[in-house]
Design an enzyme around this catalytic site. Structure first.
Site, PDB file in Angstrom:
ATOM      1  N   ASP A   1     -12.657 -58.113  -6.662  1.00 36.50           N
ATOM      2  CA  ASP A   1     -12.195 -59.277  -5.902  1.00 36.50           C
ATOM      3  C   ASP A   1     -10.830 -59.080  -5.255  1.00 36.50           C
ATOM      4  OD1 ASP A   1     -14.250 -61.353  -6.109  1.00 36.50           O
ATOM      5  OD2 ASP A   1     -13.851 -61.330  -8.267  1.00 36.50           O
TER       6      ASP A   1
ATOM      7  N   ASP B   1      -4.936 -64.952  -3.850  1.00 35.18           N
ATOM      8  CA  ASP B   1      -4.914 -65.475  -5.223  1.00 35.18           C
ATOM      9  C   ASP B   1      -3.820 -64.862  -6.090  1.00 35.18           C
ATOM     10  OD1 ASP B   1      -7.006 -67.296  -4.894  1.00 35.18           O
ATOM     11  OD2 ASP B   1      -8.482 -65.681  -5.078  1.00 35.18           O
TER      12      ASP B   1
ATOM     13  N   HIS C   1     -11.613 -73.314  -5.941  1.00 35.96           N
ATOM     14  CA  HIS C   1     -10.163 -73.496  -5.805  1.00 35.96           C
ATOM     15  C   HIS C   1      -9.873 -74.755  -4.984  1.00 35.96           C
ATOM     16  CE1 HIS C   1      -9.754 -68.869  -6.159  1.00 35.96           C
ATOM     17  NE2 HIS C   1      -9.144 -69.378  -7.205  1.00 35.96           N
TER      18      HIS C   1
ATOM     19  N   CYS D   1      -8.290 -67.055   1.850  1.00 32.12           N
ATOM     20  CA  CYS D   1      -8.049 -66.187   0.692  1.00 32.12           C
ATOM     21  C   CYS D   1      -7.854 -64.730   1.065  1.00 32.12           C
ATOM     22  CB  CYS D   1      -9.170 -66.329  -0.318  1.00 32.12           C
ATOM     23  SG  CYS D   1     -10.753 -65.935   0.355  1.00 32.12           S
TER      24      CYS D   1
HETATM   25  N1  LIG Z   1      -8.597 -68.157  -2.694  1.00 33.84           N
HETATM   26  C1  LIG Z   1      -9.908 -67.972  -2.710  1.00 33.84           C
HETATM   27  O1  LIG Z   1     -10.656 -68.741  -2.148  1.00 33.84           O
HETATM   28  N2  LIG Z   1     -10.343 -66.929  -3.371  1.00 33.84           N
HETATM   29  C2  LIG Z   1     -11.702 -66.587  -3.493  1.00 33.84           C
HETATM   30  C3  LIG Z   1     -11.947 -65.789  -4.727  1.00 33.84           C
HETATM   31  C4  LIG Z   1     -13.376 -65.415  -4.893  1.00 33.84           C
HETATM   32  C5  LIG Z   1     -13.646 -64.532  -6.083  1.00 33.84           C
HETATM   33  N3  LIG Z   1     -15.009 -64.107  -6.072  1.00 33.84           N
HETATM   34  C6  LIG Z   1     -13.350 -65.237  -7.393  1.00 33.84           C
HETATM   35  O2  LIG Z   1     -14.246 -65.846  -7.953  1.00 33.84           O
HETATM   36  O3  LIG Z   1     -12.228 -65.178  -7.878  1.00 33.84           O
END
Ligand SMILES: NC(=O)NCCC[C@H](N)C(=O)O
Length: 254
Positions: free
Chosen positions: A61, A67, A162, A247
């Site tokens: 990820d 994040d 989120h 993200c």
């Molecule tokens: N800020 C975001 O929208 N991040 C997406 C994260 C997706 C990742 N597959 C997760 O589940 O952490």
């Protein structure tokens, strides 16, 4: 001031990325790399200098670099991911943002926080509570940013991964969201409903330009009618992993 953004190239293990609210579907890595490049090109065309965090090929990820941190003024708070398998992503992300001149603070145990849960609207910072971010994470973010003049407000997030999967904000501060997925629209001073889930996600590129996903055509039309300029990118392979336009980058200066 130069506008800079951190981005992180997707790696070969992208298809193993976490899914929480969606069923897993097959991810095409080559297409994902092409889509990622188009995203970076769209930011560059809008005047952003994209700085690459070194790829983390063992972290499926890692492309969702937003994040790993939250920046406000000259401070970068390095996140402690709510999902344990994502914690290693922060190491090189911290080095990259420190190299851009930011002072570094950290979310520490027992706090957890994902940058995707943090929505800045001027000096108001909304933080989604309920999925990846806990109360200790919110309190630590408050301790880092309120001395800098921010107001940190916890808001519930139960229907999506989120906070910024549910809502983002337009340049005038209006919070936009797809109502079935927003826990409490009244938490925000001004709220505009949009007709698509992905329509809730905009990245402000400056000069009324909004980076948006091609999966939200009706919202792009609605926002264009309000005088904004949608800049549309296809991020289908990231959407399969609950990613959205926000993200894939960390904007360092507005
Ligand atoms: N800020 C975001 O929208 N991040 C997406 C994260 C997706 C990742 N597959 C997760 O589940 O952490």
């Amino acid at each position: 001031m130069t506008q800079r953004a951190l981005v992180r190239r997707p790696g070969p293990r992208l298809p193993e990325g976490l899914v929480t609210h969606l069923d897993r579907t097959e991810v095409d890595v080559d297409l994902a790399v092409t889509q990622w490049q188009s995203y970076v090109d769209a930011m560059a065309a809008a005047g952003w200098t994209c700085v690459e965090v070194p790829p983390a090929d063992d972290c499926p990820d890692a492309v969702f670099v937003e994040d790993t941190m939250v920046v406000y003024r000259d401070v970068a708070v390095i996140a402690r991911a709510g999902a344990e398998p994502r914690r290693a992503e922060a190491v090189d992300a911290e080095k990259a943002v420190a190299a851009q001149g930011y002072r570094i603070e950290h979310i520490v145990e027992p706090g957890t926080l994902d940058g995707g849960d943090v929505l800045k609207v001027g000096s108001t910072i909304y933080v989604g509570l309920g999925g990846r971010t806990n109360q200790a994470g919110v309190d630590q973010l408050r301790a880092a940013f309120e001395p800098l003049g921010a107001k940190v407000i916890g808001v519930p997030v139960t229907k999506v991964l989120h906070l910024k999967s549910a809502v983002t904000a337009l340049p005038d501060g209006t919070v936009i969201g797809y109502p079935p997925l927003v826990d409490d629209p009244s938490a925000f001073e001004s709220f505009l409903a949009v007709p698509e889930e992905a329509g809730a996600h905009v990245v402000l590129l400056g000069d009324n330009r909004l980076l948006m996903a091609s999966s939200a055509p009706a919202t792009a039309e609605l926002l264009a009618a309000k005088g904004y300029q949608p800049v549309v990118v296809d991020i289908s392979e990231f959407e399969k992993l609950e990613g959205c336009v926000t993200c894939l980058s960390v904007r360092l200066r507005e």
